[in-house]
Scaffold this motif. Structure first.
Motif, PDB file in Angstrom:
ATOM      1  N   LEU A 218       0.831  -1.193   0.000  1.00 37.97           N
ATOM      2  CA  LEU A 218       0.000   0.000   0.000  1.00 37.97           C
ATOM      3  C   LEU A 218       0.871   1.250   0.000  1.00 37.97           C
ATOM      4  N   LYS A 219       0.347   2.306  -0.594  1.00 41.00           N
ATOM      5  CA  LYS A 219       1.011   3.607  -0.544  1.00 41.00           C
ATOM      6  C   LYS A 219      -0.022   4.645  -0.136  1.00 41.00           C
ATOM      7  N   ARG A 220       0.280   5.402   0.889  1.00 34.54           N
ATOM      8  CA  ARG A 220      -0.682   6.350   1.455  1.00 34.54           C
ATOM      9  C   ARG A 220      -1.026   7.444   0.448  1.00 34.54           C
ATOM     10  N   THR A 221      -2.323   7.712   0.293  1.00 32.80           N
ATOM     11  CA  THR A 221      -2.766   8.778  -0.596  1.00 32.80           C
ATOM     12  C   THR A 221      -3.504   9.878   0.155  1.00 32.80           C
ATOM     13  N   ASP A 222      -4.182   9.541   1.236  1.00 29.92           N
ATOM     14  CA  ASP A 222      -4.847  10.545   2.067  1.00 29.92           C
ATOM     15  C   ASP A 222      -5.015   9.963   3.457  1.00 29.92           C
ATOM     16  N   GLY A 223      -5.821  10.608   4.279  1.00 31.45           N
ATOM     17  CA  GLY A 223      -5.948  10.155   5.659  1.00 31.45           C
ATOM     18  C   GLY A 223      -7.179   9.323   5.934  1.00 31.45           C
ATOM     19  N   THR A 224      -7.783   8.740   4.894  1.00 32.42           N
ATOM     20  CA  THR A 224      -9.041   8.027   5.123  1.00 32.42           C
ATOM     21  C   THR A 224      -9.040   6.597   4.587  1.00 32.42           C
ATOM     22  N   GLY A 225      -7.914   6.122   4.095  1.00 36.13           N
ATOM     23  CA  GLY A 225      -7.896   4.829   3.438  1.00 36.13           C
ATOM     24  C   GLY A 225      -7.332   3.707   4.269  1.00 36.13           C
ATOM     25  N   TRP A 226      -6.972   2.630   3.563  1.00 39.34           N
ATOM     26  CA  TRP A 226      -6.449   1.427   4.200  1.00 39.34           C
ATOM     27  C   TRP A 226      -5.176   1.709   4.974  1.00 39.34           C
ATOM     28  N   PHE A 227      -4.280   2.473   4.343  1.00 29.54           N
ATOM     29  CA  PHE A 227      -2.968   2.716   4.944  1.00 29.54           C
ATOM     30  C   PHE A 227      -3.117   3.226   6.371  1.00 29.54           C
ATOM     31  N   ASP A 228      -3.945   4.233   6.543  1.00 32.25           N
ATOM     32  CA  ASP A 228      -4.053   4.845   7.874  1.00 32.25           C
ATOM     33  C   ASP A 228      -4.743   3.931   8.873  1.00 32.25           C
ATOM     34  N   ASN A 229      -5.661   3.093   8.408  1.00 30.90           N
ATOM     35  CA  ASN A 229      -6.280   2.127   9.321  1.00 30.90           C
ATOM     36  C   ASN A 229      -5.234   1.172   9.885  1.00 30.90           C
ATOM     37  N   TYR A 230      -4.359   0.666   8.993  1.00 32.24           N
ATOM     38  CA  TYR A 230      -3.306  -0.231   9.450  1.00 32.24           C
ATOM     39  C   TYR A 230      -2.296   0.513  10.329  1.00 32.24           C
ATOM     40  N   ALA A 231      -1.936   1.727   9.929  1.00 33.87           N
ATOM     41  CA  ALA A 231      -0.967   2.506  10.710  1.00 33.87           C
ATOM     42  C   ALA A 231      -1.485   2.770  12.119  1.00 33.87           C
ATOM     43  N   GLN A 232      -2.769   3.046  12.231  1.00 34.88           N
ATOM     44  CA  GLN A 232      -3.352   3.290  13.555  1.00 34.88           C
ATOM     45  C   GLN A 232      -3.351   2.031  14.409  1.00 34.88           C
ATOM     46  N   SER A 233      -3.561   0.876  13.770  1.00 31.40           N
ATOM     47  CA  SER A 233      -3.530  -0.365  14.541  1.00 31.40           C
ATOM     48  C   SER A 233      -2.118  -0.650  15.038  1.00 31.40           C
ATOM     49  N   PHE A 234      -1.104  -0.315  14.210  1.00 31.25           N
ATOM     50  CA  PHE A 234       0.278  -0.468  14.671  1.00 31.25           C
ATOM     51  C   PHE A 234       0.508   0.390  15.912  1.00 31.25           C
ATOM     52  N   ASP A 235       0.066   1.645  15.850  1.00 37.71           N
ATOM     53  CA  ASP A 235       0.276   2.552  16.979  1.00 37.71           C
ATOM     54  C   ASP A 235      -0.395   2.029  18.246  1.00 37.71           C
ATOM     55  N   ALA A 236      -1.560   1.405  18.095  1.00 41.51           N
ATOM     56  CA  ALA A 236      -2.265   0.872  19.264  1.00 41.51           C
ATOM     57  C   ALA A 236      -1.492  -0.286  19.886  1.00 41.51           C
ATOM     58  N   VAL A 237      -0.973  -1.174  19.048  1.00 44.26           N
ATOM     59  CA  VAL A 237      -0.173  -2.295  19.563  1.00 44.26           C
ATOM     60  C   VAL A 237       1.111  -1.772  20.194  1.00 44.26           C
ATOM     61  N   TRP A 238       1.737  -0.818  19.544  1.00 42.74           N
ATOM     62  CA  TRP A 238       2.993  -0.247  20.048  1.00 42.74           C
ATOM     63  C   TRP A 238       2.793   0.391  21.421  1.00 42.74           C
TER      64      TRP A 238
END
Length: 257
Positions: A218-238
């Protein structure tokens, strides 16, 4: 400039001349595409198919004109791979070398990450020295999530042993500015490898090792797509993970597969 097309060509190891041959056009035409010109529909289709990438990622504007819904997700998919081993080694190396802001890894053991690149710790250290934030999050070998995953894969305590072996590669990063290694004890639905706005997502299938499962780029294009959902889940686990303190834990030597 079409930076997306240029980036995917580099990651796939496809030259502009080779792409021109596939599309049956003059190499100057491909140069114009790289310069920002939008190809005819038949050429867009050939390019996307040859490069194994969504057409809307390379050229999002045509889909806008066709009135297709823009939720940000479809244009984020750079490509797919049937399993993690099918991702070319150059892709991993290029993404790591070109990261300028953040490298984040979420895995259980991640042994391949070091064993396929013996210099990974040194490279991560160099990126951190250039101001890149490096966050590595491994499964807690003494945690319940790792024990459960080991049973599900039918390998028992082997997964915990693999984690301890994998961690030994990253001991040199401890104490380095910009580098952090943590251990998580959470159900892991997918492994993730983030390099700035590129994210390699390796979903887990019950009972199978992560290496045998597909991988999505995936490559981030805006703040509402798949990329940010996964990135937020990483931050929660971290946020819930604990810092790795090797001197207080059991470790294993190199050589685990």
């Amino acid at each position: 400039m079409n930076d997306r097309l240029r980036t995917v060509l580099g990651q796939r190891g496809v030259s502009p001349d080779s792409l021109a041959e596939v599309c049956e056009v003059d190499p100057k035409t491909v140069s114009r595409w790289l310069g920002g010109r939008i190809p005819h529909a038949r050429h867009r289709f050939r390019v996307a198919r040859h490069l194994r990438v969504e057409e809307t990622f390379l050229w999002p504007e045509p889909s806008n004109r066709l009135g297709r819904p823009q939720d940000g997700s479809g244009s984020e998919l750079v490509g797919t791979h049937p399993n993690r081993a099918s991702v070319p080694r150059d892709v991993w190396l290029t993404l790591l070398r070109e990261a300028r802001k953040e490298i984040a890894v979420l895995v259980f053991s991640g042994t391949f990450f070091a064993q396929s690149n013996p210099h990974v710790a040194k490279m991560l250290s160099e990126r951190a020295a250039e101001g890149v934030r490096v966050r590595l999050c491994f499964g807690d070998p003494d945690g319940q999530a790792v024990a459960l995953r080991g049973r599900e894969e039918g390998i028992g305590d082997t997964l915990a042993a693999k984690i301890r072996a994998s961690l030994t590669y990253y001991r040199p990063l401890l104490g380095e500015t910009g580098c952090a290694v943590r251990l998580h004890d959470t159900t892991l639905y997918t492994s993730m490898f983030r390099y700035d706005d590129n994210l390699l997502v390796n979903p887990h299938v019950w009972g199978q090792p992560a290496s045998a499962n597909p991988l999505f780029h995936l490559k981030r294009t805006d703040g509402t797509g798949w990329f940010d959902n996964y990135a937020q889940s990483f931050d929660a686990v971290w946020a819930a993970a604990r810092s790795w303190a090797p001197d207080q834990e059991r470790t294993a030597g190199h050589g685990q597969d």
